[in-house]
Scaffold this motif. Structure first.
Motif, PDB file in Angstrom:
ATOM      1  N   LEU A 203      34.460 -37.143  93.379  1.00  0.00           N
ATOM      2  CA  LEU A 203      33.689 -35.913  93.470  1.00  0.00           C
ATOM      3  C   LEU A 203      33.814 -35.140  92.162  1.00  0.00           C
ATOM      4  CD1 LEU A 203      32.112 -33.713  95.028  1.00  0.00           C
ATOM      5  CD2 LEU A 203      34.330 -32.801  95.775  1.00  0.00           C
ATOM      6  N   TYR A 204      32.650 -34.683  91.662  1.00  0.00           N
ATOM      7  CA  TYR A 204      32.602 -33.903  90.432  1.00  0.00           C
ATOM      8  C   TYR A 204      32.076 -32.498  90.729  1.00  0.00           C
ATOM      9  CZ  TYR A 204      33.381 -38.425  88.261  1.00  0.00           C
ATOM     10  OH  TYR A 204      33.922 -39.637  87.914  1.00  0.00           O
ATOM     11  N   ALA A 205      32.347 -31.577  89.820  1.00  0.00           N
ATOM     12  CA  ALA A 205      32.016 -30.169  90.041  1.00  0.00           C
ATOM     13  C   ALA A 205      30.518 -29.924  90.182  1.00  0.00           C
ATOM     14  CB  ALA A 205      32.583 -29.324  88.900  1.00  0.00           C
ATOM     15  N   ALA A 206      29.700 -30.742  89.546  1.00  0.00           N
ATOM     16  CA  ALA A 206      28.251 -30.519  89.560  1.00  0.00           C
ATOM     17  C   ALA A 206      27.679 -30.525  90.975  1.00  0.00           C
ATOM     18  CB  ALA A 206      27.553 -31.589  88.718  1.00  0.00           C
ATOM     19  N   LYS A 249      28.643 -27.267  87.568  1.00  0.00           N
ATOM     20  CA  LYS A 249      28.654 -27.610  86.146  1.00  0.00           C
ATOM     21  C   LYS A 249      29.139 -29.040  85.912  1.00  0.00           C
ATOM     22  CE  LYS A 249      29.653 -22.808  84.811  1.00  0.00           C
ATOM     23  NZ  LYS A 249      30.594 -21.914  84.101  1.00  0.00           N
ATOM     24  N   GLN A 250      28.854 -29.551  84.722  1.00  0.00           N
ATOM     25  CA  GLN A 250      29.347 -30.861  84.320  1.00  0.00           C
ATOM     26  C   GLN A 250      30.821 -30.744  83.937  1.00  0.00           C
ATOM     27  OE1 GLN A 250      27.470 -33.641  84.594  1.00  0.00           O
ATOM     28  NE2 GLN A 250      25.857 -32.306  85.400  1.00  0.00           N
ATOM     29  N   MET A 251      31.573 -31.817  84.132  1.00  0.00           N
ATOM     30  CA  MET A 251      33.006 -31.764  83.850  1.00  0.00           C
ATOM     31  C   MET A 251      33.292 -31.576  82.366  1.00  0.00           C
ATOM     32  SD  MET A 251      34.225 -31.787  86.858  1.00  0.00           S
ATOM     33  CE  MET A 251      35.952 -31.730  86.413  1.00  0.00           C
ATOM     34  N   ASN A 252      32.339 -31.948  81.498  1.00  0.00           N
ATOM     35  CA  ASN A 252      32.582 -31.742  80.061  1.00  0.00           C
ATOM     36  C   ASN A 252      32.468 -30.270  79.661  1.00  0.00           C
ATOM     37  OD1 ASN A 252      29.814 -31.319  80.110  1.00  0.00           O
ATOM     38  ND2 ASN A 252      29.301 -33.250  79.077  1.00  0.00           N
ATOM     39  N   GLU A 253      32.089 -29.408  80.623  1.00  0.00           N
ATOM     40  CA  GLU A 253      32.055 -27.966  80.383  1.00  0.00           C
ATOM     41  C   GLU A 253      33.348 -27.292  80.833  1.00  0.00           C
ATOM     42  OE1 GLU A 253      28.192 -25.971  81.348  1.00  0.00           O
ATOM     43  OE2 GLU A 253      27.718 -27.915  82.278  1.00  0.00           O
ATOM     44  N   CYS A 254      34.350 -28.107  81.190  1.00  0.00           N
ATOM     45  CA  CYS A 254      35.608 -27.590  81.727  1.00  0.00           C
ATOM     46  C   CYS A 254      36.287 -26.634  80.749  1.00  0.00           C
ATOM     47  CB  CYS A 254      36.545 -28.751  82.071  1.00  0.00           C
ATOM     48  SG  CYS A 254      38.108 -28.246  82.817  1.00  0.00           S
ATOM     49  N   PHE A 255      36.383 -27.044  79.487  1.00  0.00           N
ATOM     50  CA  PHE A 255      37.083 -26.205  78.510  1.00  0.00           C
ATOM     51  C   PHE A 255      36.351 -24.883  78.312  1.00  0.00           C
ATOM     52  CE2 PHE A 255      38.118 -24.645  74.297  1.00  0.00           C
ATOM     53  CZ  PHE A 255      39.494 -24.753  74.277  1.00  0.00           C
ATOM     54  N   GLU A 256      35.019 -24.947  78.253  1.00  0.00           N
ATOM     55  CA  GLU A 256      34.227 -23.743  78.051  1.00  0.00           C
ATOM     56  C   GLU A 256      34.377 -22.768  79.221  1.00  0.00           C
ATOM     57  OE1 GLU A 256      29.481 -22.546  77.808  1.00  0.00           O
ATOM     58  OE2 GLU A 256      30.130 -24.546  77.169  1.00  0.00           O
ATOM     59  N   SER A 257      34.525 -23.323  80.438  1.00  0.00           N
ATOM     60  CA  SER A 257      34.611 -22.484  81.631  1.00  0.00           C
ATOM     61  C   SER A 257      36.023 -21.972  81.881  1.00  0.00           C
ATOM     62  CB  SER A 257      34.133 -23.265  82.861  1.00  0.00           C
ATOM     63  OG  SER A 257      32.791 -23.679  82.716  1.00  0.00           O
ATOM     64  N   TYR A 261      41.450 -28.004  79.170  1.00  0.00           N
ATOM     65  CA  TYR A 261      40.935 -29.240  79.740  1.00  0.00           C
ATOM     66  C   TYR A 261      41.703 -29.578  81.015  1.00  0.00           C
ATOM     67  CZ  TYR A 261      38.519 -29.952  75.309  1.00  0.00           C
ATOM     68  OH  TYR A 261      37.700 -29.802  74.214  1.00  0.00           O
ATOM     69  N   GLY A 262      40.975 -29.921  82.040  1.00  0.00           N
ATOM     70  CA  GLY A 262      41.609 -30.284  83.307  1.00  0.00           C
ATOM     71  C   GLY A 262      41.362 -31.732  83.657  1.00  0.00           C
ATOM     72  N   ALA A 263      41.522 -32.071  84.926  1.00  0.00           N
ATOM     73  CA  ALA A 263      41.307 -33.433  85.402  1.00  0.00           C
ATOM     74  C   ALA A 263      39.838 -33.817  85.215  1.00  0.00           C
ATOM     75  CB  ALA A 263      41.704 -33.549  86.870  1.00  0.00           C
ATOM     76  N   GLU A 264      39.577 -35.106  85.089  1.00  0.00           N
ATOM     77  CA  GLU A 264      38.212 -35.568  84.819  1.00  0.00           C
ATOM     78  C   GLU A 264      37.301 -35.488  86.041  1.00  0.00           C
ATOM     79  OE1 GLU A 264      38.910 -40.368  85.517  1.00  0.00           O
ATOM     80  OE2 GLU A 264      38.706 -39.579  83.481  1.00  0.00           O
TER      81      GLU A 264
END
Length: 311
Positions: A203-206, A249-257, A261-264
């Motif tokens: 499961l991804y955040a999106a 959001k996409q997981m590659n936006e983790c740092f911006e949010s 950096y968190g888990a993938e």
């Protein structure tokens, strides 16, 4: 004690059983006690339990311990002699249900509250039965009036109500452990995320549309479609606060949010247990439905999940 048995008090919290390493340590403690011939008396450790991660009642605690120890049978003693079609104190036509073959198809009145002898009513016992049977443990609800009823249950006599165990979809200890954790907070997913999880993907955040409840990372979370049907649960890698910033959001936006950096992924596929495997075979009795109430007190969270189609 008066029976000449050696006893030991074991105090547990949800965090103890929800943490994999502490869970293993608890198993080792119980096994050591059994080898010594000591009877464990288990209670919740109220002095250190935080409100968001409390069992809240001994019914769910007993189901989690039974699952943890791979017990064959969980017997819950109470002030009634089983599960009835309706509240027997109010309805003279109420009938005792001897055997529950499929707990998801139940349509009964569980409005009775806990007695002075316990914190849980019949609703919490149904929740406990779901936890126990999902982990491959059969469960009985019987009257505590006569202790000899325990022997009758073990002999297979028709007393109380027997909930038959469900066949586990996995033999892995880790997923059995996850299945035995009562999810009290939920993530609502869009159709794409539901389909992906049902296909045994992570499961991804999106795909997260809505979050219910407050929770830290690494606890069991229920996964729902947008109608509130709970079809799986898993161990979440992020807290509710973090997911509120990441959802959609996409997981590659983790740092911006988040600023780090968190888990993938939000929940790895290896940490997800499905309650329903074939989406095309979905029927109301195969899934749970989360109550539409937006704010649920922690002591009432066990009643937040009802069989689909129930009132």
């Amino acid at each position: 004690n008066s029976l000449g048995e050696s006893c030991a008090q074991v105090l547990l919290t949800y965090e103890n059983l929800g943490n994999r390493s502490q869970h293993k340590n608890a198993i080792n403690t119980f096994e050591a006690l059994f080898k010594l011939g000591v009877v464990p008396i288990v209670n919740e450790n109220d002095t250190v339990a935080v409100e968001e991660l409390r069992f809240g009642d001994n019914d769910c605690l007993s189901a989690m311990v039974a699952s943890m120890l791979k017990a064959k049978h969980l017997i819950i003693l109470t002030d009634v002699d089983g599960l009835y079609t309706s509240n027997p104190t109010k309805d003279p036509e109420a009938k005792r249900i001897e055997v529950v073959e499929d707990i998801e198809s139940l349509n009964v009145d569980v409005s009775s509250k806990g007695s002075s002898l316990g914190t849980g009513g019949m609703a919490t016992k149904i929740t406990a039965a779901k936890l126990a049977t999902a982990s491959g443990v059969r469960m009985s609800i019987v009257s505590a009036a006569d202790p000899a009823v325990i022997v009758q249950v073990l002999k297979g006599d028709k007393v109380g109500t027997l909930f038959k165990k469900r066949t586990l979809k996995t033999s892995k200890d880790k997923k059995r452990w996850i299945a035995g954790l009562p999810a009290r907070q939920f993530l609502y997913l869009d159709k794409g995320a539901v389909s992906a999880v049902m296909k045994k993907k992570s499961l991804y955040a999106a795909g997260i549309q809505k979050i219910r409840g407050k929770f830290p990372a690494n606890v069991a979370i229920g996964l729902c479609d947008m109608k509130g049907n709970v079809f799986a649960q898993g161990l979440v890698n992020y807290s509710s606060v973090e997911l509120d910033m990441l959802k959609g959001k996409q997981m590659n936006e983790c740092f911006e949010s988040l600023g780090y950096y968190g888990a993938e992924c939000v929940i790895h596929r290896g940490n997800i247990v499905l309650f329903q495997f074939d989406p095309s075979a979905a029927s109301p009795k195969q899934v749970f439905r989360v109550s539409s109430i937006e704010s649920i007190p922690s002591q009432d969270l066990n009643e937040a999940v009802k069989p689909s189609g129930s009132s």
